[in-house]
Design a protein around this motif. Structure first.
Motif, PDB file in Angstrom:
ATOM      1  N   GLY A   1      50.275  71.907  27.905  1.00 24.98           N
ATOM      2  CA  GLY A   1      51.031  73.007  27.329  1.00 24.98           C
ATOM      3  C   GLY A   1      50.745  73.054  25.834  1.00 24.98           C
TER       4      GLY A   1
ATOM      5  N   ILE B   1      54.359  77.113  24.823  1.00 21.89           N
ATOM      6  CA  ILE B   1      53.769  77.519  26.103  1.00 21.89           C
ATOM      7  C   ILE B   1      54.023  76.377  27.079  1.00 21.89           C
ATOM      8  CG2 ILE B   1      51.595  77.963  27.335  1.00 21.89           C
ATOM      9  CD1 ILE B   1      50.641  79.486  24.891  1.00 21.89           C
TER      10      ILE B   1
ATOM     11  N   TYR C   1      49.573  73.796  33.035  1.00 23.26           N
ATOM     12  CA  TYR C   1      48.137  73.936  33.222  1.00 23.26           C
ATOM     13  C   TYR C   1      47.441  72.593  33.423  1.00 23.26           C
ATOM     14  CZ  TYR C   1      49.317  78.569  31.607  1.00 23.26           C
ATOM     15  OH  TYR C   1      49.891  79.821  31.492  1.00 23.26           O
TER      16      TYR C   1
ATOM     17  N   CYS D   1      42.964  73.140  29.403  1.00 25.33           N
ATOM     18  CA  CYS D   1      43.077  74.266  28.476  1.00 25.33           C
ATOM     19  C   CYS D   1      42.088  74.090  27.338  1.00 25.33           C
ATOM     20  CB  CYS D   1      44.503  74.402  27.921  1.00 25.33           C
ATOM     21  SG  CYS D   1      44.996  73.047  26.827  1.00 25.33           S
TER      22      CYS D   1
ATOM     23  N   ILE E   1      44.892  83.316  28.557  1.00 21.95           N
ATOM     24  CA  ILE E   1      46.243  83.719  28.185  1.00 21.95           C
ATOM     25  C   ILE E   1      46.292  84.064  26.708  1.00 21.95           C
ATOM     26  CG2 ILE E   1      47.376  82.328  29.965  1.00 21.95           C
ATOM     27  CD1 ILE E   1      48.017  80.271  27.700  1.00 21.95           C
TER      28      ILE E   1
ATOM     29  N   ASN F   1      51.900  83.611  26.506  1.00 21.89           N
ATOM     30  CA  ASN F   1      51.632  83.054  27.831  1.00 21.89           C
ATOM     31  C   ASN F   1      51.437  84.146  28.877  1.00 21.89           C
ATOM     32  OD1 ASN F   1      51.133  80.789  29.474  1.00 21.89           O
ATOM     33  ND2 ASN F   1      53.228  80.813  30.263  1.00 21.89           N
TER      34      ASN F   1
END
Length: 269
Positions: A111, A121, A125, A128, A147, A151
């Protein structure tokens, strides 16, 4: 405490001399501070070797902000040069504060947090990228999408990799039909593989998910030359003239031994 270069782990008597300066074995940041280690414990020194941040961390990484990403007791956080904890040691991994937010990993998920350690966020995930031009690539269930900082999903999860290049383009990755058997050897070379070990090639998208350049590069496309994307094909760097013709950089050479290995494992013609 004042150190000499030969006191640190970075000093190699085979390479360096006793007269070696610190800036020959480490990197100083804009504060004229640099990471060094003794017995694999890291801290910061100034140009004269004065210890500014105690050598008590398991790892230390320079960042773009006036703080340092450090690892202690298997967790990462951020500290200032005065040992003040800016971000607590709560994370399995940290990135850097890019565009004022930082990608961090907690409980196996990624995040983003701000400088106040507030979640901006959610930790939703599997992977990233950092933000660039207000966008970031994110991974879910083995596929990548894009994104924004709210988000909101801009490009759906359907690529092997995705990261913004600038405010105009996104580089995307798709799996080829070439499956690599010797991934142990390929790990020594800059290639990308899907989770099932197929080679990934990269192209360019617009932010509305339209293909600008097909997946023709062995590396993510992150820069340009004479307004043309820089790519790598058959392990040779060059650029795509008019989006179609590959022009190799004349100054680029390949080591003959590397060429032999890459041909033997079938990733180079």
């Amino acid at each position: 405490m004042i150190l000499q270069p030969k006191d640190t782990d970075q000093f190699d008597s085979f390479i360096h001399k006793d007269s070696t300066k610190f800036d020959e074995i480490t990197v100083f940041d804009r504060n004229n501070l640099a990471p060094v280690s003794i017995n694999n414990k890291f801290g910061l020194i100034d140009l004269q070797g004065n210890v500014i941040l105690p050598l008590e961390y398991d790892n230390l990484v320079l960042t773009t902000v006036n703080a340092y990403s450090v690892k202690k007791n298997d967790k990462w956080g951020f500290v200032t040069k005065n040992s003040q904890v800016l971000i607590p040691f709560d994370y399995e991994l940290t990135s850097d504060f890019i565009e004022n937010i930082c990608a961090v990993k907690r409980n196996g998920k990624w995040g983003f947090i701000d400088l106040l350690n507030q979640e901006v966020i959610p930790f939703d995930y599997d992977g990233c990228t950092d933000f660039k031009a207000g966008f970031a690539g994110v991974e879910k269930n083995g596929k990548w999408g894009l994104i924004n900082k709210k988000n909101e999903l801009i490009i759906d999860f359907k690529y092997e990799y995705l990261t913004p290049v600038d405010s105009n383009f996104v580089t995307f990755g798709v799996a080829t039909s070439k499956k690599v058997d010797r991934i142990d050897i390929l790990a020594y070379f800059p290639y990308f593989l899907s989770k099932d070990n197929y080679l990934i090639h990269f192209g360019l998208l617009s932010f509305d998910d339209k293909v600008i350049l097909d997946a023709v590069s062995e590396l993510p496309i992150l820069e340009s030359f004479e307004n043309s994307p820089v790519v790598r094909q058959n392990y040779r760097l060059g650029y795509m003239k008019n989006g179609q013709e590959f022009i190799k950089f004349d100054q680029f050479t390949i080591d003959p031994y590397e060429e032999k290995i890459l041909k033997q494992i079938g990733v180079m013609n």
